[in-house]
Design a protein around this motif. Structure first.
Motif, mmCIF file in Angstrom:
data_model
loop_
_atom_site.group_PDB
_atom_site.id
_atom_site.type_symbol
_atom_site.label_atom_id
_atom_site.label_comp_id
_atom_site.label_asym_id
_atom_site.label_seq_id
_atom_site.Cartn_x
_atom_site.Cartn_y
_atom_site.Cartn_z
ATOM 1 N N VAL A 89 45.943 37.893 48.040
ATOM 2 C CA VAL A 89 45.578 39.281 47.752
ATOM 3 C C VAL A 89 46.564 40.219 48.458
ATOM 4 C CG1 VAL A 89 43.721 41.000 47.769
ATOM 5 C CG2 VAL A 89 43.152 38.553 47.619
ATOM 6 N N PRO A 90 47.713 40.517 47.836
ATOM 7 C CA PRO A 90 48.661 41.448 48.437
ATOM 8 C C PRO A 90 48.073 42.855 48.504
ATOM 9 C CG PRO A 90 49.693 40.144 46.695
ATOM 10 C CD PRO A 90 48.219 39.944 46.575
ATOM 11 N N HIS A 91 48.558 43.633 49.459
ATOM 12 C CA HIS A 91 48.094 45.009 49.614
ATOM 13 C C HIS A 91 49.108 45.999 49.064
ATOM 14 C CE1 HIS A 91 46.191 42.615 52.965
ATOM 15 N NE2 HIS A 91 45.183 42.945 52.178
ATOM 16 N N TYR A 92 49.900 45.561 48.131
ATOM 17 C CA TYR A 92 50.935 46.368 47.483
ATOM 18 C C TYR A 92 51.159 45.769 46.092
ATOM 19 C CZ TYR A 92 53.827 42.334 48.547
ATOM 20 O OH TYR A 92 54.316 41.053 48.616
ATOM 21 N N GLY A 93 51.918 46.462 45.254
ATOM 22 C CA GLY A 93 52.295 45.884 43.959
ATOM 23 C C GLY A 93 51.805 46.709 42.785
ATOM 24 N N LYS A 94 51.922 46.116 41.612
ATOM 25 C CA LYS A 94 51.623 46.808 40.360
ATOM 26 C C LYS A 94 50.195 46.532 39.906
ATOM 27 C CE LYS A 94 56.409 46.761 38.731
ATOM 28 N NZ LYS A 94 57.343 46.352 37.643
ATOM 29 N N ALA A 95 49.590 47.560 39.356
ATOM 30 C CA ALA A 95 48.258 47.401 38.789
ATOM 31 C C ALA A 95 48.313 46.522 37.549
ATOM 32 C CB ALA A 95 47.669 48.770 38.445
ATOM 33 N N HIS A 96 47.168 45.945 37.188
ATOM 34 C CA HIS A 96 47.001 45.148 35.958
ATOM 35 C C HIS A 96 47.827 43.869 35.989
ATOM 36 C CE1 HIS A 96 45.298 48.945 34.885
ATOM 37 N NE2 HIS A 96 46.466 49.523 34.704
ATOM 38 N N ARG A 97 48.171 43.402 37.189
ATOM 39 C CA ARG A 97 48.903 42.147 37.347
ATOM 40 C C ARG A 97 48.091 41.186 38.214
ATOM 41 N NH1 ARG A 97 54.480 43.176 36.428
ATOM 42 N NH2 ARG A 97 54.573 44.788 34.812
ATOM 43 N N GLY A 98 48.423 39.910 38.120
ATOM 44 C CA GLY A 98 47.798 38.920 38.973
ATOM 45 C C GLY A 98 46.538 38.334 38.373
ATOM 46 N N PRO A 99 45.899 37.418 39.098
ATOM 47 C CA PRO A 99 44.692 36.758 38.585
ATOM 48 C C PRO A 99 43.592 37.764 38.263
ATOM 49 C CG PRO A 99 45.505 35.650 40.556
ATOM 50 C CD PRO A 99 46.286 36.912 40.428
ATOM 51 N N ARG A 100 42.822 37.442 37.231
ATOM 52 C CA ARG A 100 41.698 38.299 36.880
ATOM 53 C C ARG A 100 40.538 38.018 37.829
ATOM 54 N NH1 ARG A 100 41.312 41.533 32.751
ATOM 55 N NH2 ARG A 100 42.926 40.470 31.527
ATOM 56 N N ILE A 101 39.896 39.064 38.275
ATOM 57 C CA ILE A 101 38.774 38.934 39.193
ATOM 58 C C ILE A 101 37.547 38.458 38.424
ATOM 59 C CG2 ILE A 101 37.266 40.210 40.774
ATOM 60 C CD1 ILE A 101 39.714 42.087 41.262
ATOM 61 N N GLN A 102 36.867 37.430 38.997
ATOM 62 C CA GLN A 102 35.734 36.811 38.320
ATOM 63 C C GLN A 102 34.524 36.721 39.230
ATOM 64 O OE1 GLN A 102 36.679 33.007 36.267
ATOM 65 N NE2 GLN A 102 38.725 33.251 37.141
ATOM 66 N N LYS A 103 33.365 36.711 38.622
ATOM 67 C CA LYS A 103 32.131 36.417 39.336
ATOM 68 C C LYS A 103 32.266 35.066 40.044
ATOM 69 C CE LYS A 103 27.314 35.181 38.392
ATOM 70 N NZ LYS A 103 26.282 34.982 37.339
ATOM 71 N N GLY A 104 31.846 35.007 41.301
ATOM 72 C CA GLY A 104 31.912 33.770 42.082
ATOM 73 C C GLY A 104 33.110 33.680 42.996
ATOM 74 N N MET A 105 34.092 34.561 42.817
ATOM 75 C CA MET A 105 35.217 34.599 43.758
ATOM 76 C C MET A 105 34.748 35.128 45.110
ATOM 77 S SD MET A 105 38.556 36.124 41.835
ATOM 78 C CE MET A 105 39.534 35.178 40.675
ATOM 79 N N VAL A 106 35.390 34.652 46.168
ATOM 80 C CA VAL A 106 35.190 35.186 47.516
ATOM 81 C C VAL A 106 36.569 35.371 48.128
ATOM 82 C CG1 VAL A 106 34.115 34.867 49.761
ATOM 83 C CG2 VAL A 106 33.010 33.920 47.721
ATOM 84 N N PHE A 107 36.866 36.589 48.574
ATOM 85 C CA PHE A 107 38.179 36.819 49.182
ATOM 86 C C PHE A 107 38.113 38.003 50.138
ATOM 87 C CE2 PHE A 107 38.318 38.817 44.902
ATOM 88 C CZ PHE A 107 38.567 40.144 45.227
ATOM 89 N N THR A 108 39.171 38.121 50.930
ATOM 90 C CA THR A 108 39.296 39.230 51.869
ATOM 91 C C THR A 108 40.282 40.263 51.332
ATOM 92 O OG1 THR A 108 41.170 38.356 53.150
ATOM 93 C CG2 THR A 108 38.953 37.614 53.779
ATOM 94 N N ILE A 109 40.034 41.496 51.709
ATOM 95 C CA ILE A 109 41.016 42.574 51.579
ATOM 96 C C ILE A 109 41.253 43.071 52.994
ATOM 97 C CG2 ILE A 109 41.582 44.797 50.544
ATOM 98 C CD1 ILE A 109 39.486 44.242 48.390
ATOM 99 N N GLU A 110 42.500 43.083 53.454
ATOM 100 C CA GLU A 110 42.766 43.346 54.873
ATOM 101 C C GLU A 110 44.078 44.090 55.074
ATOM 102 O OE1 GLU A 110 43.878 39.547 56.984
ATOM 103 O OE2 GLU A 110 42.856 38.655 55.251
ATOM 104 N N PRO A 111 44.165 45.320 54.568
ATOM 105 C CA PRO A 111 45.430 46.050 54.672
ATOM 106 C C PRO A 111 45.902 46.217 56.105
ATOM 107 C CG PRO A 111 43.625 47.524 54.108
ATOM 108 C CD PRO A 111 43.110 46.135 53.959
ATOM 109 N N MET A 112 47.180 45.917 56.302
ATOM 110 C CA MET A 112 47.887 46.215 57.541
ATOM 111 C C MET A 112 48.885 47.304 57.192
ATOM 112 S SD MET A 112 48.214 42.219 58.448
ATOM 113 C CE MET A 112 47.502 41.823 56.837
ATOM 114 N N ILE A 113 48.731 48.470 57.792
ATOM 115 C CA ILE A 113 49.532 49.635 57.432
ATOM 116 C C ILE A 113 50.232 50.148 58.690
ATOM 117 C CG2 ILE A 113 49.452 51.992 56.526
ATOM 118 C CD1 ILE A 113 47.088 51.127 54.795
ATOM 119 N N ALA A 114 51.523 50.403 58.568
ATOM 120 C CA ALA A 114 52.338 50.829 59.707
ATOM 121 C C ALA A 114 52.703 52.303 59.589
ATOM 122 C CB ALA A 114 53.613 49.984 59.794
ATOM 123 N N SER A 115 52.885 52.935 60.740
ATOM 124 C CA SER A 115 53.290 54.337 60.743
ATOM 125 C C SER A 115 54.783 54.483 60.469
ATOM 126 C CB SER A 115 52.938 54.993 62.078
ATOM 127 O OG SER A 115 53.605 54.346 63.144
#
Length: 268
Positions: free
Chosen positions: A182-208
């Protein structure tokens, strides 16, 4: 391979998430200027192992030698607890993973010590806002890229910050790190389709400052190449047909009387 999980799995994950969130709530009560990051790690270990009878899943994972990843200021992630004494103005990201009877829960939370600079306060607020906005994209039918695009837009277009590219969110379930990535950057409408039953983290690391990273000689601690401050927030999501369940939402939990007694009796 992206695993899809069932309600039996979710029950175990939620139980682990409760302990994980209670650990963060306990840390919130004790973290302050004048305490070392190693003392915080020792406290969390006792809270999870002795008090809650759970397993700190990061300890020993790939030979990682601590219960918590504690990353301060320019450290991006995988920070080693140490004799470093926290001081006013520090921004501290604490990543914690709990295993309870095979259920895994993973969340990073950031804490400010005293008052932050205006720039670092904005960074902290933006990172948490970006995480919460990205969670809204985690619905069946959307794609993983929609999550990263939303975070990058908030951080780099709406604010003058940069998204770390070298470390990303991930699936979690039977193992701590699974697909999907799960990258925290990139293009919309790309990558695996999100499905019921998935479990994942979203964990943005953002620098100044610059988004690029370097690794310390210990092979673990990642920090910004330009010494700029980095902030991280992380939630673990279960995807249901009607949208995401954030099992690491601390507002769903509270410290018990026994937890408060443990905290009051603990000697730093």
């Amino acid at each position: 391979m992206i695993r899809l999980y069932t309600e039996d799995d979710f029950v175990k994950m939620r139980a682990a998430a409760e302990i994980l969130c209670q650990t963060h709530l306990a840390i919130k009560k004790v973290i302050k200027a004048g305490i070392s990051t190693k003392a915080l790690d020792d406290f969390a270990n006792k809270f999870i192992v002795d008090h809650k009878k759970a397993i700190p899943a990061q300890l020993g994972y790939g030979d990682f030698p601590y219960t918590l990843c504690i990353s301060v200021n320019d450290e991006i992630c995988h920070g080693f607890p140490s004799d470093y004494i926290l001081k006013d103005g520090d921004l501290v990201s604490i990543d914690n993973v709990v295993n309870l009877n095979g259920g895994l829960a993973d969340s990073c939370w950031s804490y400010k010590i005293g008052d932050l600079s205006d720039r670092n306060q904005e960074l902290m607020d933006t990172t948490l806002f970006a995480l919460n906005e990205a969670i809204k994209e985690a619905i069946p039918g959307n794609r993983i890229g929609d999550i990263g695009n939303r975070i990058q837009t908030i951080a780099e277009v709406d604010h003058d910050f940069s998204v770390i590219r070298d470390f990303i969110g991930h699936g979690i379930g039977k193992e701590m790190h699974e697909d999907p990535q799960v990258p925290h950057y990139g293009k919309a409408h790309r990558g695996p389709r999100i499905q019921k039953g998935m479990v994942f983290t979203i964990e943005p690391m953002i620098a100044s400052g610059n988004w690029q990273s370097k690794i310390d000689d210990n092979g673990w601690v990642a920090r910004t190449v330009d010494g700029s401050t980095c902030c991280q927030f992380e939630h673990q999501l279960i995807i249901h047909e009607d949208g995401p369940e954030v099992i690491t939402d601390q507002s769903k939990y509270q410290l018990t009387d026994d937890d408060l007694a443990f905290i009051d009796a603990y000697k730093f």
